[in-house]
Design a protein around this motif. Structure first.
Motif, short mmCIF file in Angstrom:
data_model
loop_
_atom_site.label_atom_id
_atom_site.label_comp_id
_atom_site.label_asym_id
_atom_site.label_seq_id
_atom_site.Cartn_x
_atom_site.Cartn_y
_atom_site.Cartn_z
N GLU A 177 53.14 46.81 46.65
CA GLU A 177 52.50 46.30 47.85
C GLU A 177 52.27 47.72 48.94
N GLY A 178 50.94 47.70 49.63
CA GLY A 178 50.74 48.48 50.53
C GLY A 178 50.26 50.00 49.84
N VAL A 179 50.36 49.94 48.47
CA VAL A 179 49.59 51.22 47.83
C VAL A 179 48.42 51.03 47.12
N THR A 180 47.40 51.89 47.46
CA THR A 180 46.03 51.85 47.08
C THR A 180 45.85 52.86 45.98
N VAL A 181 45.53 52.25 44.78
CA VAL A 181 45.18 52.89 43.59
C VAL A 181 43.59 53.06 43.28
N ALA A 182 42.93 54.22 43.44
CA ALA A 182 41.56 54.55 43.04
C ALA A 182 41.49 54.32 41.62
N VAL A 183 40.60 53.75 41.16
CA VAL A 183 40.15 53.70 39.86
C VAL A 183 38.68 54.39 39.48
N ILE A 184 38.62 55.46 39.21
CA ILE A 184 37.55 56.26 39.09
C ILE A 184 37.02 56.13 37.66
N ASP A 185 35.95 55.37 37.41
CA ASP A 185 35.68 54.88 36.00
C ASP A 185 34.20 54.24 36.26
N SER A 186 34.23 52.98 35.42
CA SER A 186 32.67 52.66 35.33
C SER A 186 32.50 51.33 36.40
N GLY A 187 33.32 51.39 37.33
CA GLY A 187 33.26 50.15 38.40
C GLY A 187 34.24 49.22 38.03
N VAL A 188 34.53 48.38 38.92
CA VAL A 188 35.59 47.02 38.63
C VAL A 188 34.88 45.93 39.30
N ASP A 189 34.86 44.82 38.31
CA ASP A 189 34.45 43.62 38.60
C ASP A 189 35.36 43.05 39.47
N SER A 190 35.05 42.87 40.93
CA SER A 190 35.75 42.05 41.85
C SER A 190 35.94 40.57 41.83
N SER A 191 35.05 40.00 40.89
CA SER A 191 35.07 38.70 40.88
C SER A 191 36.19 37.96 39.84
N LEU A 192 36.68 39.00 38.93
CA LEU A 192 37.60 38.58 38.10
C LEU A 192 38.85 37.65 38.75
N PRO A 193 39.23 36.49 38.47
CA PRO A 193 40.32 35.85 38.86
C PRO A 193 41.60 36.66 39.52
N GLU A 194 42.16 37.44 38.46
CA GLU A 194 43.24 38.14 38.60
C GLU A 194 42.93 39.35 39.49
N LEU A 195 41.73 39.74 39.98
CA LEU A 195 41.37 40.88 40.75
C LEU A 195 40.77 40.26 42.21
N ARG A 196 40.62 39.10 42.33
CA ARG A 196 39.93 38.52 43.53
C ARG A 196 40.75 38.92 44.68
N GLY A 197 40.08 39.49 45.93
CA GLY A 197 40.98 39.85 46.99
C GLY A 197 41.48 41.32 47.05
N LYS A 198 41.63 41.86 45.75
CA LYS A 198 42.49 43.01 45.62
C LYS A 198 41.62 44.45 45.27
N VAL A 199 40.04 44.23 45.48
CA VAL A 199 39.36 45.38 45.08
C VAL A 199 38.61 45.51 46.56
N ILE A 215 43.06 47.97 44.85
CA ILE A 215 42.20 49.04 43.79
C ILE A 215 40.82 49.47 44.59
N LEU A 216 40.97 50.60 44.46
CA LEU A 216 39.56 51.33 45.22
C LEU A 216 38.80 51.72 44.03
N PRO A 217 37.75 51.02 44.00
CA PRO A 217 36.74 51.10 42.75
C PRO A 217 35.78 52.56 43.01
N ILE A 218 35.72 53.36 42.43
CA ILE A 218 34.85 54.38 42.36
C ILE A 218 34.42 54.70 40.93
N ARG A 219 32.75 54.29 41.34
CA ARG A 219 32.07 54.44 40.07
C ARG A 219 31.75 56.03 39.68
#
Length: 375
Positions: free
Chosen positions: A13-35, A81-85
């Motif tokens: 909690e309180g930590v932001t992890v940048a994911v430098i990749d192909s993007g992140v599907d924010s609609s995935l149930p387990e990722l909703r509200g986290k991206v 999660i901070l998505p960076i395509r």
């Protein structure tokens, strides 16, 4: 990893992890509200909260998935999660330029941990902009993890950005702590983490699959850092990395860092549950200072085994199918076999690939391999 017990202490909690990749599907149930909103570092930007490839989404889920709806439960389920395509579009872009922009964006937008689950076989000199961005991110207080590669000992080319100064290169291990034969060895390996039989979404069909790769191992390393940082928010990036290195399960023979397992396999439970690790000086990077480096002890016993062969499908195998093959052998140091077929080469337009300057073509690889060490 005793995750259930660690979660009583920290969930990232309180930590932001940048994911430098192909993007992140924010609609995935387990990722909703986290991206978070994120960005696209290419010259033809697209929505970073969408992912037509699936790789970035799988990495994000392994890091911070909540398991909602029967989905993936990540190791740091309360991290953001901070998505960076960073897909290179081939229109004047280079891998070096896109990665530089991605890392700088992450550092400027509150990412304490930066996860880079891809790489290119290249010389460090071919990534000068990325190296400058790494230095910038370190000064801003970020901690960078990058996959070491899935080509084993097939050649002597180091994977970038894992081989850049200040980046924590991550290899892969299985659940028994064995180094995967395809986990790329070399000086870029600083730590190893679980990367075999990892639950991710299938890339060629619907549902969940077993997957493998140093990509997955890197995600677990990033999530581990998030767990530790959430519990010790006043620690610097150097201090978090130092305790990760100190509490890692060390190789029993050979040099430390080892070309196969670096300083060892990550064990965040040793920090969170056992209170081990001395954070030490806030401003000294333990990786650059080579803290804990040793020469081999001739009297040490041999105990590092090699892992079973990976699945014949380098991307994923259906969960219902147990597709492990091969035997584990105890050797003085993890032996590596050339298994270049287990490397997933991503074509231009479908994933990460790029034409670098001086007519050097480098195909970037999303890591889907494993590694090993005592857990």
């Amino acid at each position: 990893m005793k995750a259930d017990k660690m979660w009583r202490v920290s969930q990232g909690e309180g930590v932001t992890v940048a994911v430098i990749d192909s993007g992140v599907d924010s609609s995935l149930p387990e990722l909703r509200g986290k991206v978070l909103q994120g960005s696209d570092a290419s010259t033809t930007p697209k929505n970073p909260r969408q992912d037509t490839d699936g790789h970035g989404t799988n990495m994000a889920a392994l890091i911070a998935g909540t398991g909602t709806g029967g989905g993936i439960h990540g190791l740091a389920p309360k991290a953001k999660i901070l998505p960076i395509r960073n897909v290179v579009d081939g229109r004047g872009d280079t891998a070096d330029g896109v990665m530089e922009r991605a890392i700088r964006y992450a550092a400027d937008h509150g990412a304490r941990v930066i996860n880079i689950s891809w790489g290119a076989k290249a010389l460090a000199q071919q990534f000068p902009l990325t190296q400058a961005a790494v230095k910038y991110a370190l000064k801003k207080g970020s901690l960078l993890f990058a996959s070491s590669g899935n080509s084993g000992d097939s050649d002597n080319l180091v994977e970038q950005p894992a081989g850049l100064s200040g980046v924590v290169g991550v290899g892969a291990i299985d659940s028994s702590g064995n180094v995967a034969k395809w986990s790329t060895a070399g000086h870029q390996v600083a730590l190893v983490a679980p990367g075999v039989d990892m639950t991710t979404y299938c890339t060629k069909s619907k549902g969940l699959c077993n997957s493998w790769g140093t990509s997955q191992a890197t995600a677990i390393a990033s999530a581990s850092a998030a767990l530790i940082w959430a519990e010790h928010p006043k620690w610097t990036n150097n201090q978090v990395l130092r305790v990760m290195m100190q509490t890692a399960a060390k190789p029993t023979t050979g040099d430390i860092p080892s070309i196969y397992v670096g300083y060892g396999s990550i064990r965040p439970r040793k920090v969170l549950l056992d209170g081990e690790g001395d954070p030490g000086p806030a401003s000294v990077n333990p990786l650059l200072a080579r803290e804990g480096a040793t020469k081999p002890d001739p009297s040490a016993s041999a105990s590092a085994p090699s892992s079973a062969s990976p699945s014949t499908n380098p991307q994923s195998t259906p969960t219902a199918t147990d597709d492990k093959r091969g035997d584990k052998k105890t050797v003085s140091e993890p032996k590596k076999n050339d298994d270049s077929s287990s490397t997933l080469w991503i074509a231009i337009g479908a994933g990460i690939a790029v034409l670098l300057a001086a007519a050097v073509v480098i195909v970037l690889v999303r890591r889907r391999g494993n590694a090993s060490v005592g857990l």
